[in-house]
Design an enzyme around this catalytic site. Sequence first.
Site, mmCIF file in Angstrom:
data_model
loop_
_atom_site.group_PDB
_atom_site.id
_atom_site.type_symbol
_atom_site.label_atom_id
_atom_site.label_comp_id
_atom_site.label_asym_id
_atom_site.label_seq_id
_atom_site.Cartn_x
_atom_site.Cartn_y
_atom_site.Cartn_z
ATOM 1 N N LYS A 1 0.755 -1.236 -0.079
ATOM 2 C CA LYS A 1 0.139 0.077 -0.043
ATOM 3 C C LYS A 1 0.956 1.269 0.069
ATOM 4 O O LYS A 1 0.242 2.077 -0.574
ATOM 5 C CB LYS A 1 -0.853 0.056 1.141
ATOM 6 C CG LYS A 1 -1.801 -1.014 1.333
ATOM 7 C CD LYS A 1 -2.597 -1.029 2.765
ATOM 8 C CE LYS A 1 -3.506 -2.288 2.871
ATOM 9 N NZ LYS A 1 -3.986 -2.344 4.213
ATOM 10 N N GLU B 1 8.402 2.307 -5.250
ATOM 11 C CA GLU B 1 8.122 1.597 -3.860
ATOM 12 C C GLU B 1 8.158 2.985 -2.889
ATOM 13 O O GLU B 1 8.698 3.979 -3.186
ATOM 14 C CB GLU B 1 9.466 0.941 -3.382
ATOM 15 C CG GLU B 1 9.428 -0.619 -3.562
ATOM 16 C CD GLU B 1 8.855 -1.483 -2.445
ATOM 17 O OE1 GLU B 1 8.159 -0.770 -1.591
ATOM 18 O OE2 GLU B 1 9.439 -2.556 -2.341
ATOM 19 N N ASP B 2 7.605 2.659 -1.617
ATOM 20 C CA ASP B 2 7.725 3.794 -0.679
ATOM 21 C C ASP B 2 9.124 3.868 -0.117
ATOM 22 O O ASP B 2 9.445 5.075 0.175
ATOM 23 C CB ASP B 2 6.520 3.532 0.623
ATOM 24 C CG ASP B 2 6.729 2.094 1.203
ATOM 25 O OD1 ASP B 2 7.356 1.402 0.828
ATOM 26 O OD2 ASP B 2 5.844 1.824 2.014
ATOM 27 N N ASP C 1 14.070 -0.798 2.947
ATOM 28 C CA ASP C 1 14.389 -0.999 4.534
ATOM 29 C C ASP C 1 15.406 -2.146 4.594
ATOM 30 O O ASP C 1 16.761 -1.841 4.119
ATOM 31 C CB ASP C 1 13.174 -1.349 5.224
ATOM 32 C CG ASP C 1 13.636 -1.110 6.692
ATOM 33 O OD1 ASP C 1 14.474 -0.693 7.085
ATOM 34 O OD2 ASP C 1 12.726 -1.858 7.409
ATOM 35 N N PHE D 1 11.693 5.358 12.693
ATOM 36 C CA PHE D 1 10.462 4.784 11.963
ATOM 37 C C PHE D 1 9.468 5.813 11.355
ATOM 38 O O PHE D 1 9.293 6.876 12.069
ATOM 39 C CB PHE D 1 9.755 3.746 12.938
ATOM 40 C CG PHE D 1 8.522 2.859 12.031
ATOM 41 C CD1 PHE D 1 9.053 1.766 11.449
ATOM 42 C CD2 PHE D 1 7.450 3.370 11.978
ATOM 43 C CE1 PHE D 1 8.229 1.029 10.662
ATOM 44 C CE2 PHE D 1 6.273 2.675 11.238
ATOM 45 C CZ PHE D 1 6.739 1.320 10.518
ATOM 46 N N ARG E 1 -0.879 7.169 6.839
ATOM 47 C CA ARG E 1 -0.755 7.027 5.477
ATOM 48 C C ARG E 1 -0.992 8.258 4.791
ATOM 49 O O ARG E 1 -0.740 8.775 3.766
ATOM 50 C CB ARG E 1 -1.381 5.864 4.925
ATOM 51 C CG ARG E 1 -0.777 4.681 5.195
ATOM 52 C CD ARG E 1 -1.343 3.427 4.281
ATOM 53 N NE ARG E 1 -1.357 2.138 4.720
ATOM 54 C CZ ARG E 1 -0.257 1.130 4.541
ATOM 55 N NH1 ARG E 1 0.814 1.714 3.917
ATOM 56 N NH2 ARG E 1 -0.193 0.065 4.940
#
Length: 177
Positions: free
Chosen positions: A41, A99-100, A103, A153, A166
């Site tokens: 998402k 992609e967001d 990581d 984070f 989001r």
Amino acid sequence: MTKIKEIYSSEKIRQRVAELGVEISRDYETIERPVIIGVLKGGFSFLSDLVKHIKVTDSLQIEFVHLSSYGAATVSSGTVQTPYLNLPNILNRHILVVEDIVDSGRTASFFLEYLNDQFLPASLKLASFLDKPARRVIPVKPDYTGFVVGDSFLVGYGLDYAEKYRELPYLGEIITE
Ligand code: IMP
Ligand code: MG
């Protein structure tokens, strides 16, 4: 209590995404029907803004998949799940994955390998809004990166913490007190 500290404002993000759009436009200018695959998402916000800044000769084809490696935790679970992985026939096409964040690198490396195996792309590149190299387990280097971030984070602009935040127009860091 959870607080969110702003890291990049919506204006700063807008500028950076526009720059990436110019860079990508230059590289894909004469490419036939580039396929942009957004990873849901988290990638929805970046993809939505980015494609508006991509000006190329041929029209883009936009597809989505839904991949997940986190669950509700703030540490990667180690396995990549594929809630939605239905793609049309994009054999031998030029593919750009959006992609967001990269990581551990597990999601991106899994998906790039999958696309390579399934579709033998004419070219395969990765655009990631964020790159968090401190946590890398599998070596993946995005071809286009919005911002390189530290080991914290982050939420907003598509990124979630347990499916929250989001919708924030800026990028923030979770501060737990
Ligand atoms: P990777 O497979 O460990 O590289 O993780 C990729 C996915 O984990 C991303 O697509 C995000 O959904 C999620 N993720 C990693 N870091 C963060 C973060 O700082 N905030 C929110 N989601 C994150
Ligand atoms: Mg997530």
